[in-house]
Design a protein around this motif. Sequence first.
Motif, short mmCIF file in Angstrom:
data_model
loop_
_atom_site.label_atom_id
_atom_site.label_comp_id
_atom_site.label_asym_id
_atom_site.label_seq_id
_atom_site.Cartn_x
_atom_site.Cartn_y
_atom_site.Cartn_z
N HIS A 277 0.85 -1.22 -0.01
CA HIS A 277 -0.18 0.12 0.15
C HIS A 277 0.81 1.16 0.01
CE1 HIS A 277 -3.40 2.46 0.66
NE2 HIS A 277 -3.03 2.92 1.52
N ASN A 278 1.78 1.17 1.06
CA ASN A 278 2.74 2.54 1.16
C ASN A 278 3.95 2.58 0.35
OD1 ASN A 278 0.83 4.01 2.60
ND2 ASN A 278 1.62 2.83 4.38
N SER A 279 4.37 3.16 -0.52
CA SER A 279 5.89 3.25 -1.33
C SER A 279 6.84 3.13 -0.36
CB SER A 279 5.83 4.43 -2.25
OG SER A 279 6.78 4.06 -3.11
N VAL A 280 6.85 3.84 0.91
CA VAL A 280 8.10 3.83 1.81
C VAL A 280 8.41 2.54 2.24
CG1 VAL A 280 6.77 4.47 3.74
CG2 VAL A 280 9.06 5.17 3.86
N ASP A 281 7.16 1.77 2.42
CA ASP A 281 7.21 0.35 3.02
C ASP A 281 7.82 -0.61 1.93
OD1 ASP A 281 6.27 0.63 5.55
OD2 ASP A 281 4.31 0.97 4.76
N GLY A 282 7.35 -0.34 0.49
CA GLY A 282 8.03 -0.99 -0.64
C GLY A 282 9.43 -0.91 -0.81
N GLU A 302 5.93 -13.37 3.41
CA GLU A 302 4.77 -14.07 3.60
C GLU A 302 4.39 -13.93 5.08
OE1 GLU A 302 3.27 -15.65 1.35
OE2 GLU A 302 4.59 -16.53 0.03
N SER A 303 5.22 -13.38 5.91
CA SER A 303 4.78 -13.06 7.25
C SER A 303 4.05 -11.66 7.25
CB SER A 303 6.09 -12.87 8.16
OG SER A 303 6.66 -11.74 7.97
N LEU A 304 3.95 -10.85 6.33
CA LEU A 304 3.34 -9.44 6.39
C LEU A 304 1.88 -9.61 5.58
CD1 LEU A 304 6.59 -7.35 5.29
CD2 LEU A 304 5.51 -7.83 7.60
N ASP A 305 1.15 -8.70 6.09
CA ASP A 305 -0.28 -8.55 5.42
C ASP A 305 -0.21 -7.73 4.26
OD1 ASP A 305 -1.43 -10.28 7.60
OD2 ASP A 305 -1.90 -8.60 8.98
N ASN A 306 -1.07 -8.19 3.52
CA ASN A 306 -1.17 -6.97 2.16
C ASN A 306 0.09 -6.69 1.83
OD1 ASN A 306 -4.12 -6.91 2.86
ND2 ASN A 306 -3.63 -5.56 4.58
N THR A 307 0.95 -7.66 1.51
CA THR A 307 2.29 -7.33 0.96
C THR A 307 2.64 -8.60 0.00
OG1 THR A 307 3.08 -6.11 2.98
CG2 THR A 307 4.73 -6.79 1.36
N GLU A 308 3.08 -8.31 -1.20
CA GLU A 308 3.42 -9.21 -2.18
C GLU A 308 4.87 -8.98 -2.75
OE1 GLU A 308 1.78 -11.89 -2.00
OE2 GLU A 308 -0.03 -11.33 -0.91
N ALA A 309 5.58 -10.16 -3.23
CA ALA A 309 6.85 -9.91 -4.14
C ALA A 309 7.06 -10.46 -5.31
CB ALA A 309 7.94 -9.81 -2.52
N ILE A 310 7.74 -10.19 -5.98
CA ILE A 310 8.37 -11.09 -7.22
C ILE A 310 9.97 -10.79 -7.21
CG2 ILE A 310 8.34 -11.25 -9.73
CD1 ILE A 310 5.78 -9.87 -9.61
N PHE A 311 10.41 -11.89 -6.62
CA PHE A 311 12.15 -12.13 -6.64
C PHE A 311 12.43 -12.74 -8.35
CE2 PHE A 311 10.79 -11.98 -2.44
CZ PHE A 311 11.82 -11.83 -1.84
N ILE A 312 13.45 -12.09 -8.83
CA ILE A 312 14.01 -12.55 -9.93
C ILE A 312 15.59 -12.91 -9.40
CG2 ILE A 312 14.62 -12.24 -12.41
CD1 ILE A 312 12.57 -10.11 -12.48
#
Length: 333
Positions: A277-282, A302-312
């Motif tokens: 949601h927040n860019s500073v957190d991203g 995976e331990s955080l709510d409303n947060t997803e990630a793509i690792f390359i």
Amino acid sequence: MILRKTVFPNIFLLIICAFLTGCGKSEPIVKSGFYFDTIISVTLYDNSKAAQLEHCMELAEMYEHYFSTKIADSDISKINASVNTPVTVHDETIELLEKGLYYSKLSSGKFDVTIGKLTSLWDFQAAQPAVPDSNAIKAAVSAIDYKKIEINGNEVMLTDADAALDLGGIAKGFIADKMKEYLVSEGITSGLINLGGNVLTIGRKTDGGSYTIGIQRPFDETGAAIASVQIEDQTVVTSGIYERYFEIKGGRYHHILDVDTGYPFDNGLISVSIICHNSVDGDGLSTACFAMGLEKGMELIESLDNTEAIFITSDHEMHCSSGIGTSIPMQKL
């Protein structure tokens, strides 16, 4: 032979396509500027809001004067210049520092805002970039420790004369959030903010649809995307080794530095993109997760709510958190 590479914000193409194909009949108004050594832009779909666009650039300039290590009288420069002496700073500087301390603690110091002495040694903008002296790197690493920061109200003090702050790892996200906060307060319900690849959306597009944001294919000279995600009122922030780097005698040196060794990470990752949601957190999470590596970084996500990630990873394979493709629609390109 020395090769220097600086890639400026990497996801303009798909962002622009998203607006042109799904924002109704309104013509976009766009304002761009250059702050924090990167191109920033704000796009709105209400041509009566030109004054608000201009104010966004004023905010960027103001925060650059608070947070930059390259401006002698900035809050951060004043703190770095003081030895065991409290410095009174702006409310926003305290807010950003506390966010930096949060991610420093969350990552067990893998992300650390007292990395300033180390980052000052590595000049990726130089015409002839070079690997810093190894002894200087060791000395800089020894001074990195977020526990050397003391905050009392609006006063900040570093307790080690060799320590130095650098908030570049989260400042862009913080500024993007402040711009969005201002624009929403002005009644704006659709728009897009891009600060050096930190992409933050306001609401939905004017046709009610989601924004399509591209994830850059690493090292692709055309800026093509490897995938796209659909988001609403969220941010996509990427940390990658292809954005700023130089090569000397076949060795590649990028700007994401390991606080334990003082040299660029070599952990099998090319990039980490965070959707939240927040860019500073991203911002904080993309750097922290890169530093933590694929396994531990994914565990954190995976331990955080409303947060997803793509690792390359270095084999150009994508590794996605559990919500990618479900809560966050994704398309491979």
